[in-house]
Enzyme design. Structure first.
Site, PDB file in Angstrom:
ATOM      1  N   LYS A 108       0.859  -1.188   0.000  1.00  0.00           N
ATOM      2  CA  LYS A 108       0.000   0.000   0.000  1.00  0.00           C
ATOM      3  C   LYS A 108       0.888   1.228   0.000  1.00  0.00           C
ATOM      4  O   LYS A 108       2.043   1.164   0.454  1.00  0.00           O
ATOM      5  CB  LYS A 108      -0.862   0.000   1.270  1.00  0.00           C
ATOM      6  CG  LYS A 108      -2.038   0.933   1.224  1.00  0.00           C
ATOM      7  CD  LYS A 108      -3.112   0.378   0.328  1.00  0.00           C
ATOM      8  CE  LYS A 108      -4.469   0.868   0.676  1.00  0.00           C
ATOM      9  NZ  LYS A 108      -5.477  -0.164   0.382  1.00  0.00           N
TER      10      LYS A 108
HETATM   11  N1  GLU Z   1      -7.279   0.100  -2.868  1.00  0.00           N
HETATM   12  C1  GLU Z   1      -8.054  -1.077  -3.038  1.00  0.00           C
HETATM   13  C2  GLU Z   1      -8.017  -1.937  -1.788  1.00  0.00           C
HETATM   14  O1  GLU Z   1      -7.793  -1.469  -0.702  1.00  0.00           O
HETATM   15  C3  GLU Z   1      -7.685  -1.836  -4.315  1.00  0.00           C
HETATM   16  C4  GLU Z   1      -6.285  -2.320  -4.397  1.00  0.00           C
HETATM   17  C5  GLU Z   1      -5.919  -2.837  -5.793  1.00  0.00           C
HETATM   18  O2  GLU Z   1      -6.784  -2.897  -6.645  1.00  0.00           O
HETATM   19  O3  GLU Z   1      -4.751  -3.156  -5.970  1.00  0.00           O
HETATM   20  O4  GLU Z   1      -8.296  -3.115  -1.830  1.00  0.00           O
END
Ligand code: GLU
Length: 418
Positions: A108
């Site tokens: 993240k």
């Molecule tokens: N931000 C989204 C999550 O927390 C999607 C992450 C992604 O698609 O890589 O799952």
């Protein structure tokens, strides 16, 4: 490692992880390796603002685990972003990707910025420079960012373009959540919201209720909440309340979501919508509805309000909306909390579909995306439900345990846990 554990969300996440680990007698060495991220990248992003002054924004990417495949997870632009929060969200991505059965690890990232305070040019410069700084660490087989809170398909398009310029050729697979015109997947934008409704449907079924006879309260009317509301409404559920940063709307007989979406397209926010009454955002959380879907930020359900919650099912569209204390209170009350790593997994599932489509250069129809997504959401829900019933556990512990079992097996096979 205090830099991670100083944040409540990180401590919460590890606490959840520990309870699940204890339950399945997880190998101690596996647990030790999962407790902290593998790598954290901290960058300063200089941006020449429209007034010609340079401002520096802190940017982060935390790569937690890559046992199952390349790192994968979103990028968040928000004034509260910090290393500990991003770290916790990276841990959650490892477990989400494992639980959804994807060949992906967890990461993240984010920038500490209020994107609404920047002009479009400033936002583009910030994004391009952030991409350059992350350049050596991301890539279609290394780490694949995606949208999260405060970021969208335009930001992904700039990232794709910057990364490709620097590589000398077009690399569409470096990010997901791109516009369809440049290698994005149909159905990605609505995927998280759809997934929320699919698991709500399954949760209601096991409780002996039908979705089209159920009522919903949805906190957040952005990328997740709005699409959840659209889908729930389309499937015949009664959406009694929705909220966004401008306020909260309520109508006992159900809000006409099609009209509300049109209103928001013109007015940007839900405030002023004439077909519903106004209630306070706190009231939304305690309405007597079948499904409460918190689809905004973390920490909204805690020891101060969990006791007043009257919903039968909570479906966590956001990451980390329920803290450990609230989770226990709700479980004791007989409220089923479908945890984030299951409930909002639809987003990364369709990100995975997008990544696969980019590799083979063959694109699916929206129908194909939806039906494959539905199948995966149902399967993941059923696995977690079965585990929770067999072991008499709440859904969060069951989801974490199911996910950990897969990860433990993979780590053992790779020789990562002695
Ligand atoms: N931000 C989204 C999550 O927390 C999607 C992450 C992604 O698609 O890589 O799952």
């Amino acid at each position: 490692m205090e830099v991670f554990t100083e944040g409540a969300l990180y401590r919460n996440t590890i606490e959840n992880l520990e309870s699940a680990a204890k339950l399945i007698s997880l190998n101690r060495n596996v647990m030790e390796r999962l407790r902290y991220p593998r790598r954290a990248i901290v960058v300063s992003i200089p941006v020449r603002m429209d007034d010609n002054k340079v401002r520096i924004f802190p940017g982060y990417r935390v790569q937690h685990n890559q046992t199952l495949g390349p790192f994968k997870g979103g990028l968040r632009y928000h004034p509260h972003v910090n290393l500990s929060e991003v770290g916790a969200l990276a841990v959650l991505m490892t477990f989400k990707n494992s639980l959804m059965g994807l060949p992906l690890g967890g990461a993240k990232g984010g920038v500490k910025v209020d994107p609404s305070s920047l002009s479009k040019t400033e936002l583009e410069h910030l994004t391009r420079r952030f991409t350059t700084e992350l350049g050596p660490f991301i890539g279609p087989d290394k780490d694949i960012p995606a949208p999260d809170v405060g970021t969208d398909s335009q930001i992904m398009a700039w990232m794709l373009d910057t990364y490709s310029m620097e590589s000398g050729f077009s690399q569409t697979g470096v990010v997901t959540g791109k516009p369809v015109e440049i290698g994005g997947s149909r159905g990605r934008e609505s995927a998280t919201g759809l997934g929320v409704v699919y698991v709500a449907d399954r949760a209601l079924q096991v409780l002996g209720k039908n979705l089209n006879e159920s009522s919903f309260a949805i906190q957040g009317f952005g990328k997740v909440g709005m699409h959840a509301a659209i889908e729930a409404y389309a499937l015949g559920a009664k959406v009694e309340a929705v909220s966004d940063i401008s306020g909260c709307l309520y109508k006992e007989s159900g809000i006409n979501i099609a009209n509300l979406v049109r209103y928001v397209q013109e007015n940007k926010v839900i405030q002023g919508f004439p077909e519903a009454e106004v209630i306070s955002p706190e009231e939304l959380l305690t309405l007597d509805v079948d499904v409460l879907a918190p689809c905004a930020l973390d920490g909204v359900l805690n020891e101060n309000n969990a006791d007043q919650v009257r919903a039968k099912v909570i479906v966590e569209g956001a990451n980390g909306p329920t803290n450990v204390a609230a989770n226990q209170i709700l479980h004791k009350k007989g409220c089923m909390v479908v945890p984030d790593i299951l409930a909002n997994g639809g987003g990364v599932v369709v990100s995975y579909f997008e990544w696969v489509q980019d590799i083979v250069w063959l694109f699916w129809t929206e129908e194909e995306v939806r039906s494959k997504l539905r199948e995966i959401m149902f399967r993941a829900f059923d696995q977690v439900w079965e585990f929770s019933q067999k072991n008499n556990q709440d859904m969060r512990t069951a989801a974490m345990a199911t996910s950990l079992l897969r990860l433990e097996k993979a780590m053992k096979l790779r020789g990562q846990a002695w």
